[in-house]
Design a protein around this motif. Structure first.
Motif, PDB file in Angstrom:
ATOM      1  N   THR A   1      12.880 -50.187  12.003  1.00 32.89           N
ATOM      2  CA  THR A   1      11.546 -49.972  12.574  1.00 32.89           C
ATOM      3  C   THR A   1      10.843 -51.309  12.806  1.00 32.89           C
ATOM      4  O   THR A   1      10.227 -51.542  13.853  1.00 32.89           O
ATOM      5  CB  THR A   1      10.694 -49.102  11.629  1.00 32.89           C
ATOM      6  OG1 THR A   1      11.313 -47.812  11.509  1.00 32.89           O
ATOM      7  CG2 THR A   1       9.287 -48.928  12.176  1.00 32.89           C
ATOM      8  N   THR A   2      10.975 -52.210  11.829  1.00 30.21           N
ATOM      9  CA  THR A   2      10.346 -53.528  11.953  1.00 30.21           C
ATOM     10  C   THR A   2      10.985 -54.331  13.072  1.00 30.21           C
ATOM     11  O   THR A   2      10.296 -55.034  13.828  1.00 30.21           O
ATOM     12  CB  THR A   2      10.454 -54.287  10.617  1.00 30.21           C
ATOM     13  OG1 THR A   2       9.948 -53.457   9.566  1.00 30.21           O
ATOM     14  CG2 THR A   2       9.647 -55.577  10.666  1.00 30.21           C
ATOM     15  N   TYR A   3      12.311 -54.240  13.196  1.00 31.87           N
ATOM     16  CA  TYR A   3      12.999 -54.926  14.299  1.00 31.87           C
ATOM     17  C   TYR A   3      12.523 -54.401  15.656  1.00 31.87           C
ATOM     18  O   TYR A   3      12.330 -55.174  16.602  1.00 31.87           O
ATOM     19  CB  TYR A   3      14.508 -54.742  14.187  1.00 31.87           C
ATOM     20  CG  TYR A   3      15.183 -55.645  13.180  1.00 31.87           C
ATOM     21  CD1 TYR A   3      14.758 -56.957  12.976  1.00 31.87           C
ATOM     22  CD2 TYR A   3      16.264 -55.190  12.424  1.00 31.87           C
ATOM     23  CE1 TYR A   3      15.387 -57.785  12.059  1.00 31.87           C
ATOM     24  CE2 TYR A   3      16.900 -56.007  11.510  1.00 31.87           C
ATOM     25  CZ  TYR A   3      16.456 -57.304  11.331  1.00 31.87           C
ATOM     26  OH  TYR A   3      17.082 -58.120  10.422  1.00 31.87           O
ATOM     27  N   ARG A   4      12.335 -53.084  15.750  1.00 32.06           N
ATOM     28  CA  ARG A   4      11.866 -52.504  17.030  1.00 32.06           C
ATOM     29  C   ARG A   4      10.467 -53.014  17.362  1.00 32.06           C
ATOM     30  O   ARG A   4      10.153 -53.266  18.532  1.00 32.06           O
ATOM     31  CB  ARG A   4      11.894 -50.980  16.945  1.00 32.06           C
ATOM     32  CG  ARG A   4      13.308 -50.389  16.934  1.00 32.06           C
ATOM     33  CD  ARG A   4      13.291 -48.901  17.242  1.00 32.06           C
ATOM     34  NE  ARG A   4      14.624 -48.332  17.157  1.00 32.06           N
ATOM     35  CZ  ARG A   4      15.113 -47.663  16.112  1.00 32.06           C
ATOM     36  NH1 ARG A   4      14.333 -47.483  15.032  1.00 32.06           N
ATOM     37  NH2 ARG A   4      16.335 -47.182  16.118  1.00 32.06           N
ATOM     38  N   GLN A   5       9.631 -53.139  16.334  1.00 31.92           N
ATOM     39  CA  GLN A   5       8.294 -53.683  16.563  1.00 31.92           C
ATOM     40  C   GLN A   5       8.375 -55.135  17.044  1.00 31.92           C
ATOM     41  O   GLN A   5       7.652 -55.542  17.962  1.00 31.92           O
ATOM     42  CB  GLN A   5       7.476 -53.598  15.271  1.00 31.92           C
ATOM     43  CG  GLN A   5       7.125 -52.172  14.865  1.00 31.92           C
ATOM     44  CD  GLN A   5       6.515 -52.099  13.467  1.00 31.92           C
ATOM     45  OE1 GLN A   5       6.504 -53.090  12.725  1.00 31.92           O
ATOM     46  NE2 GLN A   5       6.017 -50.922  13.104  1.00 31.92           N
ATOM     47  N   ALA A   6       9.258 -55.891  16.434  1.00 34.30           N
ATOM     48  CA  ALA A   6       9.453 -57.282  16.850  1.00 34.30           C
ATOM     49  C   ALA A   6       9.999 -57.345  18.277  1.00 34.30           C
ATOM     50  O   ALA A   6       9.601 -58.204  19.074  1.00 34.30           O
ATOM     51  CB  ALA A   6      10.414 -57.985  15.895  1.00 34.30           C
ATOM     52  N   LEU A   7      10.903 -56.412  18.607  1.00 32.64           N
ATOM     53  CA  LEU A   7      11.478 -56.375  19.952  1.00 32.64           C
ATOM     54  C   LEU A   7      10.404 -56.052  20.989  1.00 32.64           C
ATOM     55  O   LEU A   7      10.346 -56.686  22.060  1.00 32.64           O
ATOM     56  CB  LEU A   7      12.602 -55.333  20.006  1.00 32.64           C
ATOM     57  CG  LEU A   7      13.391 -55.239  21.312  1.00 32.64           C
ATOM     58  CD1 LEU A   7      14.082 -56.563  21.634  1.00 32.64           C
ATOM     59  CD2 LEU A   7      14.431 -54.110  21.221  1.00 32.64           C
ATOM     60  N   ASP A   8       9.538 -55.084  20.672  1.00 32.62           N
ATOM     61  CA  ASP A   8       8.444 -54.736  21.594  1.00 32.62           C
ATOM     62  C   ASP A   8       7.529 -55.939  21.823  1.00 32.62           C
ATOM     63  O   ASP A   8       7.124 -56.226  22.961  1.00 32.62           O
ATOM     64  CB  ASP A   8       7.631 -53.566  21.033  1.00 32.62           C
ATOM     65  CG  ASP A   8       8.396 -52.248  21.083  1.00 32.62           C
ATOM     66  OD1 ASP A   8       9.379 -52.166  21.852  1.00 32.62           O
ATOM     67  OD2 ASP A   8       8.008 -51.318  20.362  1.00 32.62           O
ATOM     68  N   ALA A   9       7.209 -56.644  20.734  1.00 29.26           N
ATOM     69  CA  ALA A   9       6.327 -57.811  20.847  1.00 29.26           C
ATOM     70  C   ALA A   9       6.982 -58.905  21.688  1.00 29.26           C
ATOM     71  O   ALA A   9       6.331 -59.526  22.537  1.00 29.26           O
ATOM     72  CB  ALA A   9       5.995 -58.342  19.458  1.00 29.26           C
ATOM     73  N   ALA A  10       8.283 -59.126  21.476  1.00 30.24           N
ATOM     74  CA  ALA A  10       9.003 -60.156  22.236  1.00 30.24           C
ATOM     75  C   ALA A  10       9.074 -59.791  23.716  1.00 30.24           C
ATOM     76  O   ALA A  10       8.927 -60.649  24.596  1.00 30.24           O
ATOM     77  CB  ALA A  10      10.405 -60.339  21.663  1.00 30.24           C
ATOM     78  N   GLN A  11       9.278 -58.507  23.995  1.00 29.91           N
ATOM     79  CA  GLN A  11       9.342 -58.055  25.393  1.00 29.91           C
ATOM     80  C   GLN A  11       7.983 -58.191  26.060  1.00 29.91           C
ATOM     81  O   GLN A  11       7.889 -58.563  27.236  1.00 29.91           O
ATOM     82  CB  GLN A  11       9.849 -56.613  25.443  1.00 29.91           C
ATOM     83  CG  GLN A  11      11.335 -56.508  25.115  1.00 29.91           C
ATOM     84  CD  GLN A  11      11.814 -55.074  24.937  1.00 29.91           C
ATOM     85  OE1 GLN A  11      11.016 -54.168  24.618  1.00 29.91           O
ATOM     86  NE2 GLN A  11      13.105 -54.837  25.137  1.00 29.91           N
ATOM     87  N   ASN A  12       6.917 -57.879  25.330  1.00 28.39           N
ATOM     88  CA  ASN A  12       5.571 -58.031  25.886  1.00 28.39           C
ATOM     89  C   ASN A  12       5.258 -59.491  26.214  1.00 28.39           C
ATOM     90  O   ASN A  12       4.546 -59.780  27.183  1.00 28.39           O
ATOM     91  CB  ASN A  12       4.525 -57.483  24.900  1.00 28.39           C
ATOM     92  CG  ASN A  12       4.563 -55.970  24.797  1.00 28.39           C
ATOM     93  OD1 ASN A  12       5.006 -55.289  25.727  1.00 28.39           O
ATOM     94  ND2 ASN A  12       4.119 -55.437  23.671  1.00 28.39           N
TER      95      ASN A  12
END
Length: 212
Positions: free
Chosen positions: A5-16
Protein backbone atom coordinates in the motif's frame (compact mmCIF):
# COMPACT_ATOMS: atom_id res chain seq x y z
CA UNK A 1 -0.04 -5.56 2.50
CA UNK A 2 0.97 -2.39 4.34
CA UNK A 3 4.29 -2.29 2.47
CA UNK A 4 2.54 -2.70 -0.89
CA UNK A 5 0.00 0.00 0.00
CA UNK A 6 2.84 2.37 0.88
CA UNK A 7 4.65 1.55 -2.37
CA UNK A 8 1.47 2.32 -4.34
CA UNK A 9 1.21 5.67 -2.58
CA UNK A 10 4.83 6.39 -3.45
CA UNK A 11 4.17 5.33 -7.05
CA UNK A 12 1.17 7.67 -7.31
CA UNK A 13 3.24 10.55 -5.94
CA UNK A 14 6.11 9.82 -8.36
CA UNK A 15 3.70 9.65 -11.30
CA UNK A 16 2.09 12.94 -10.30
CA UNK A 17 5.55 14.51 -10.23
CA UNK A 18 6.54 12.85 -13.49
CA UNK A 19 9.68 11.50 -11.82
CA UNK A 20 10.62 8.62 -14.13
CA UNK A 21 13.61 7.48 -12.08
CA UNK A 22 11.53 7.24 -8.91
CA UNK A 23 8.66 5.50 -10.73
CA UNK A 24 11.05 2.81 -11.97
CA UNK A 25 12.64 2.41 -8.54
CA UNK A 26 9.30 1.96 -6.78
CA UNK A 27 8.20 -0.55 -9.45
CA UNK A 28 11.42 -2.44 -8.85
CA UNK A 29 10.80 -2.55 -5.09
CA UNK A 30 7.23 -3.70 -5.68
CA UNK A 31 8.50 -6.47 -7.94
CA UNK A 32 10.96 -7.70 -5.33
CA UNK A 33 8.27 -7.61 -2.63
CA UNK A 34 5.95 -9.67 -4.84
CA UNK A 35 8.76 -12.18 -5.34
CA UNK A 36 9.18 -12.53 -1.58
CA UNK A 37 5.47 -13.41 -1.44
CA UNK A 38 5.98 -16.07 -4.17
CA UNK A 39 3.83 -14.12 -6.65
CA UNK A 40 6.35 -14.74 -9.40
CA UNK A 41 4.24 -13.92 -12.46
CA UNK A 42 3.22 -10.58 -10.93
CA UNK A 43 6.81 -9.93 -9.84
CA UNK A 44 8.14 -10.54 -13.34
CA UNK A 45 5.50 -8.25 -14.84
CA UNK A 46 6.27 -5.47 -12.35
CA UNK A 47 10.02 -5.76 -12.96
CA UNK A 48 9.39 -5.61 -16.72
CA UNK A 49 7.44 -2.40 -16.09
CA UNK A 50 10.38 -1.01 -14.14
CA UNK A 51 12.73 -1.89 -17.00
CA UNK A 52 10.42 -0.18 -19.51
CA UNK A 53 10.17 2.92 -17.31
CA UNK A 54 13.95 3.21 -16.90
CA UNK A 55 14.91 2.09 -20.41
CA UNK A 56 17.67 4.71 -20.64
CA UNK A 57 19.29 3.87 -17.29
CA UNK A 58 21.70 0.90 -17.56
CA UNK A 59 22.08 0.63 -13.77
CA UNK A 60 18.35 0.23 -13.20
CA UNK A 61 18.07 -2.10 -16.20
CA UNK A 62 20.81 -4.30 -14.74
CA UNK A 63 19.05 -4.58 -11.38
CA UNK A 64 15.61 -5.16 -12.95
CA UNK A 65 16.91 -7.91 -15.22
CA UNK A 66 18.70 -9.54 -12.29
CA UNK A 67 15.38 -9.59 -10.42
CA UNK A 68 13.60 -11.12 -13.41
CA UNK A 69 16.37 -13.69 -13.76
CA UNK A 70 16.06 -14.62 -10.11
CA UNK A 71 12.30 -15.10 -10.42
CA UNK A 72 12.68 -17.33 -13.48
CA UNK A 73 15.37 -19.36 -11.71
CA UNK A 74 13.13 -19.99 -8.71
CA UNK A 75 10.35 -21.30 -10.98
CA UNK A 76 12.88 -23.50 -12.86
CA UNK A 77 12.83 -21.62 -16.14
CA UNK A 78 16.62 -21.81 -16.50
CA UNK A 79 16.96 -20.60 -20.10
CA UNK A 80 14.93 -17.45 -19.39
CA UNK A 81 16.79 -16.96 -16.13
CA UNK A 82 20.20 -17.06 -17.82
CA UNK A 83 18.95 -14.76 -20.60
CA UNK A 84 18.00 -12.05 -18.12
CA UNK A 85 21.10 -12.47 -15.97
CA UNK A 86 23.19 -12.08 -19.12
CA UNK A 87 21.25 -8.92 -19.98
CA UNK A 88 21.94 -7.69 -16.45
CA UNK A 89 25.66 -8.20 -17.11
CA UNK A 90 25.45 -6.34 -20.44
CA UNK A 91 23.70 -3.37 -18.88
CA UNK A 92 26.11 -3.38 -15.94
CA UNK A 93 29.04 -3.20 -18.34
CA UNK A 94 27.35 -0.34 -20.19
CA UNK A 95 27.07 1.54 -16.90
CA UNK A 96 30.82 1.14 -16.21
CA UNK A 97 29.88 1.19 -12.51
CA UNK A 98 32.21 -1.22 -10.70
CA UNK A 99 29.68 -2.00 -7.94
CA UNK A 100 26.91 -2.77 -10.42
CA UNK A 101 29.25 -4.95 -12.50
CA UNK A 102 30.40 -6.81 -9.40
CA UNK A 103 26.80 -7.61 -8.40
CA UNK A 104 25.84 -8.70 -11.92
CA UNK A 105 28.89 -10.96 -12.28
CA UNK A 106 28.28 -12.49 -8.86
CA UNK A 107 24.62 -13.20 -9.64
CA UNK A 108 25.26 -14.95 -12.93
CA UNK A 109 28.21 -16.81 -11.40
CA UNK A 110 25.96 -18.17 -8.67
CA UNK A 111 23.43 -19.35 -11.26
CA UNK A 112 26.08 -21.10 -13.35
CA UNK A 113 27.32 -22.80 -10.19
CA UNK A 114 23.79 -23.92 -9.31
CA UNK A 115 23.30 -25.56 -12.73
CA UNK A 116 26.73 -27.19 -12.70
CA UNK A 117 28.55 -25.03 -15.26
CA UNK A 118 31.56 -24.57 -13.03
CA UNK A 119 33.96 -23.05 -15.56
CA UNK A 120 31.56 -20.17 -16.25
CA UNK A 121 30.82 -19.88 -12.53
CA UNK A 122 34.53 -19.48 -11.74
CA UNK A 123 34.97 -16.95 -14.53
CA UNK A 124 32.16 -14.70 -13.33
CA UNK A 125 32.90 -15.04 -9.61
CA UNK A 126 36.48 -13.98 -10.27
CA UNK A 127 35.29 -11.06 -12.39
CA UNK A 128 32.94 -10.05 -9.59
CA UNK A 129 35.78 -10.17 -7.08
CA UNK A 130 37.92 -8.03 -9.40
CA UNK A 131 35.34 -5.23 -9.36
CA UNK A 132 34.28 -5.63 -5.74
CA UNK A 133 34.92 -2.56 -3.56
CA UNK A 134 33.56 -3.95 -0.30
CA UNK A 135 36.20 -5.53 1.92
CA UNK A 136 33.53 -7.08 4.13
CA UNK A 137 32.20 -9.02 1.12
CA UNK A 138 35.49 -10.89 0.51
CA UNK A 139 34.56 -13.90 2.73
CA UNK A 140 31.42 -14.37 0.62
CA UNK A 141 33.63 -14.81 -2.45
CA UNK A 142 35.79 -17.29 -0.58
CA UNK A 143 32.62 -19.22 0.29
CA UNK A 144 31.44 -19.21 -3.33
CA UNK A 145 34.83 -20.41 -4.57
CA UNK A 146 35.02 -23.08 -1.86
CA UNK A 147 31.62 -24.46 -2.92
CA UNK A 148 32.53 -24.44 -6.62
CA UNK A 149 35.76 -26.36 -6.04
CA UNK A 150 33.99 -28.74 -3.66
CA UNK A 151 31.36 -29.47 -6.33
CA UNK A 152 34.13 -29.89 -8.92
CA UNK A 153 35.85 -32.32 -6.52
CA UNK A 154 39.07 -30.29 -6.68
CA UNK A 155 39.92 -31.00 -3.07
CA UNK A 156 43.16 -29.01 -2.79
CA UNK A 157 41.49 -25.78 -3.92
CA UNK A 158 38.39 -26.44 -1.82
CA UNK A 159 40.55 -27.07 1.25
CA UNK A 160 42.55 -23.91 0.54
CA UNK A 161 39.39 -21.76 0.74
CA UNK A 162 38.08 -23.82 3.63
CA UNK A 163 41.14 -22.86 5.69
CA UNK A 164 40.72 -19.20 4.76
CA UNK A 165 37.07 -19.29 5.85
CA UNK A 166 38.03 -20.82 9.18
CA UNK A 167 40.50 -17.98 9.76
CA UNK A 168 37.93 -15.35 8.77
CA UNK A 169 34.98 -16.76 10.69
CA UNK A 170 35.50 -15.00 14.02
CA UNK A 171 35.98 -11.58 12.40
CA UNK A 172 32.78 -11.69 10.32
CA UNK A 173 29.90 -9.55 11.63
CA UNK A 174 27.28 -10.67 9.09
CA UNK A 175 25.39 -13.41 10.95
CA UNK A 176 23.70 -14.72 7.82
CA UNK A 177 27.09 -15.18 6.18
CA UNK A 178 28.44 -16.90 9.31
CA UNK A 179 25.52 -19.32 9.18
CA UNK A 180 26.28 -20.10 5.53
CA UNK A 181 29.99 -20.63 6.23
CA UNK A 182 29.28 -22.98 9.13
CA UNK A 183 26.96 -24.97 6.88
CA UNK A 184 29.68 -25.24 4.24
CA UNK A 185 32.24 -26.36 6.85
CA UNK A 186 29.76 -29.01 8.00
CA UNK A 187 29.35 -30.25 4.42
CA UNK A 188 33.12 -30.30 3.86
CA UNK A 189 33.70 -32.26 7.05
CA UNK A 190 31.05 -34.77 6.03
CA UNK A 191 32.73 -35.36 2.65
CA UNK A 192 35.93 -36.16 4.56
CA UNK A 193 34.08 -38.38 7.06
CA UNK A 194 35.26 -36.11 9.87
CA UNK A 195 32.23 -36.67 12.09
CA UNK A 196 33.42 -34.68 15.13
CA UNK A 197 34.06 -31.54 13.04
CA UNK A 198 30.83 -32.07 11.13
CA UNK A 199 28.89 -32.25 14.41
CA UNK A 200 30.58 -29.10 15.72
CA UNK A 201 29.87 -27.01 12.62
CA UNK A 202 26.33 -28.31 12.19
CA UNK A 203 25.47 -27.57 15.83
CA UNK A 204 26.87 -24.03 15.44
CA UNK A 205 24.96 -23.61 12.18
CA UNK A 206 21.71 -24.84 13.71
CA UNK A 207 21.97 -22.65 16.81
CA UNK A 208 22.73 -19.53 14.77
CA UNK A 209 20.04 -20.34 12.23
CA UNK A 210 17.42 -20.70 14.96
CA UNK A 211 18.58 -17.42 16.54
CA UNK A 212 18.20 -15.62 13.21
Amino acid sequence: ELAMTTYRQALDAAQNEGDTALIGLVQQYMGMLLMEQYSFDEAIEMLHQSAATTKDDPVMLSYSNSGIGRAYFIIDSIDKSLHHFQKAVEYAEQSADSNVMSVAYQNIGAIYNAIGNYDEALNYIRLSLKYNNEEKEIPRYHLNLAYIFLDMKINDSSSYYENILKQELDSIDDKTLKVAINYFLYNKAMTENNIDSAFHYYRTFAEMDMEL
